[in-house]
Write a protein that holds these residues in place. Structure first.
Motif: not given
Length: 427
Positions: A362-388
């Motif tokens: 979930h921390l791996r690079d998602t900027s290139y084509k095909g990253a989603k195919f490998f499951g990169h970035g899936k389930y990553y939580k963006y801290p600024h979307d949460f309280e504090n």
């Protein structure tokens, strides 16, 4: 030239200062700038196909000498002026003569402008068309950063060459060359240690070193004892290459670490008085600010880094004040080596467990084509979307889960860091 004229030239040269008598006439005798001469500049000089240049470097690094060598090697006319004393009317005459020499004798003219940073905008602008069409080959010399002091239009038409500060070994070669070749010096007995002291004391300035040597020529011997008579109390036992150098530097660092500002200032003074390289001192201060003060007082590293830059800009004698401010601040600051311990602990783990440090998906690079195919970035939580602006998730690789490399102390500002980290990861 008849015999009388030749004798007169020899007599005139004998009456010149040693630094002028020893000015190198060719690249073989030019010491200390081997790096730039092995670059494209050396090839340009050999081919005779030279652009206009600006030599940027500290006093005594060979800017004027190199310009004259280039003129000799390329068989060009050499015209030297000082920017502080010359005006546009003089430049007009030089340009006209240069154009005539090129048209009638097929000879280039090298115009050497010392202290080119002192030329105002109109003077610099006057040179532009003649530099551009090749009527003159400009070689400027400056101790100031040309990017700050020279017009952008002129900078775009020249190649900037930075001449490095000469090392003590370079200076010693220059001194030995003078002793072996100068008529006045070559019969004098010489102590090698005396040459090393002069080389260290001149701080990279060949002209100063040769001036010291020339003053020694009035003695029966170039010796440490006679050098002490010349330099007096300025000659110390401080040896930049020996045990005393490392012992003093060690005591300096340990005094800052131990919060003894008086001892730290004492060792700082000893190093300055001994001719230690200011960059060496500044680096030790920056390292101590990070290693021994760390996050207990983050301002220490900022101050130390600013001091290191200011020392370069100001130089001695005022640089001593800047270094003293940084040293006393760091000695008096709260101390923590937690960041230093953290990085060494992490490096040790990585070296010993190289095959178990895969980055979580979930921390791996998602900027290139095909990253989603490998499951990169899936389930990553963006801290600024949460309280504090914080959310718990796995950051360390699986096999390192739970490791605590950074153990903040309760010293100074680091106490707040510790309280925050403990709170958010506990809740």
């Amino acid at each position: 030239m008849d015999l009388f004229s030749a004798a007169q030239v020899a007599e005139n040269k004998k009456n010149q200062p040693l630094a002028e008598r020893m000015r190198p006439q060719n690249l073989k005798d030019f010491f200390g700038q081997e790096k730039i001469l092995k670059s494209s500049l050396g090839k340009m000089i050999e081919s005779g196909n030279l652009p206009s240049l600006i030599f940027f470097g500290a006093p005594g690094t060979g800017k004027t000498s190199l310009a004259k060598i280039i003129a000799n090697t390329t068989e060009s006319n050499f015209v030297k002026i000082n920017a502080a004393l010359s005006g546009i009317s003089e430049l007009r005459g030089i340009v006209k003569e240069a154009a005539d020499n090129r048209a009638f004798y097929h000879k280039n003219t090298i115009l050497f402008i010392d202290e080119i940073h002192r030329f105002n905008k109109s003077q610099q602008d006057f040179l532009l068309p003649y530099v551009e069409d090749g009527r003159i080959i400009l070689i400027g010399a400056t101790t100031e950063n040309p990017f700050f002091e020279v017009n952008a239009a002129l900078l775009s038409r020249v190649k900037i060459i930075r001449l490095e500060k000469l090392s003590a070994d370079d200076i010693k070669k220059i001194l030995l060359n003078a002793i072996n070749s100068d008529e006045i010096l070559k019969n004098l007995p010489v102590e090698d240690e005396a040459l090393e002291i002069i080389a260290d004391f001149s701080d990279g300035d060949a002209r100063i070193a040769l001036n010291f040597l020339e003053q020694m020529s009035f003695e029966e011997k170039i010796s440490v004892e006679n050098l002490k008579k010349l330099l007096g109390e300025r000659v110390r036992k401080y040896d930049k290459k020996g045990d005393n150098h490392y012992d003093t530097a060690s005591a300096f660092i340990k005094s800052m670490r131990g919060s003894d500002a008086n001892a730290a200032i004492f060792y700082l003074a000893k190093m300055i008085d001994g001719g230690e390289d200011l960059n060496f001192i500044a680096r030790r201060i920056v390292i101590c600010a990070a290693e021994d003060v760390g996050n207990a007082d983050p301002q220490a590293l900022i101050l130390a880094n600013a001091a290191a830059q200011a020392v370069q800009f100001v130089g001695l004698p005022e640089a001593r004040i800047i270094l003293a401010q940084a040293v006393t601040y760091i000695a008096g600051a709260e101390k923590s080596n937690a960041a230093y311990l953290a990085i060494d602990s992490a490096l040790n783990d990585i070296k010993n467990k190289k095959n178990s440090d895969e980055v979580p998906k979930h921390l791996r690079d998602t900027s290139y084509k095909g990253a989603k195919f490998f499951g990169h970035g899936k389930y990553y939580k963006y801290p600024h979307d949460f309280e504090n602006h914080f959310v718990k998730q796995q950051y360390l690789p699986k096999n390192f889960s739970g490791k605590k490399y950074y153990q903040p102390t309760e010293q100074g500002a680091e106490k707040k860091i510790k309280e925050r980290l403990e709170k958010i990861w506990r809740d």
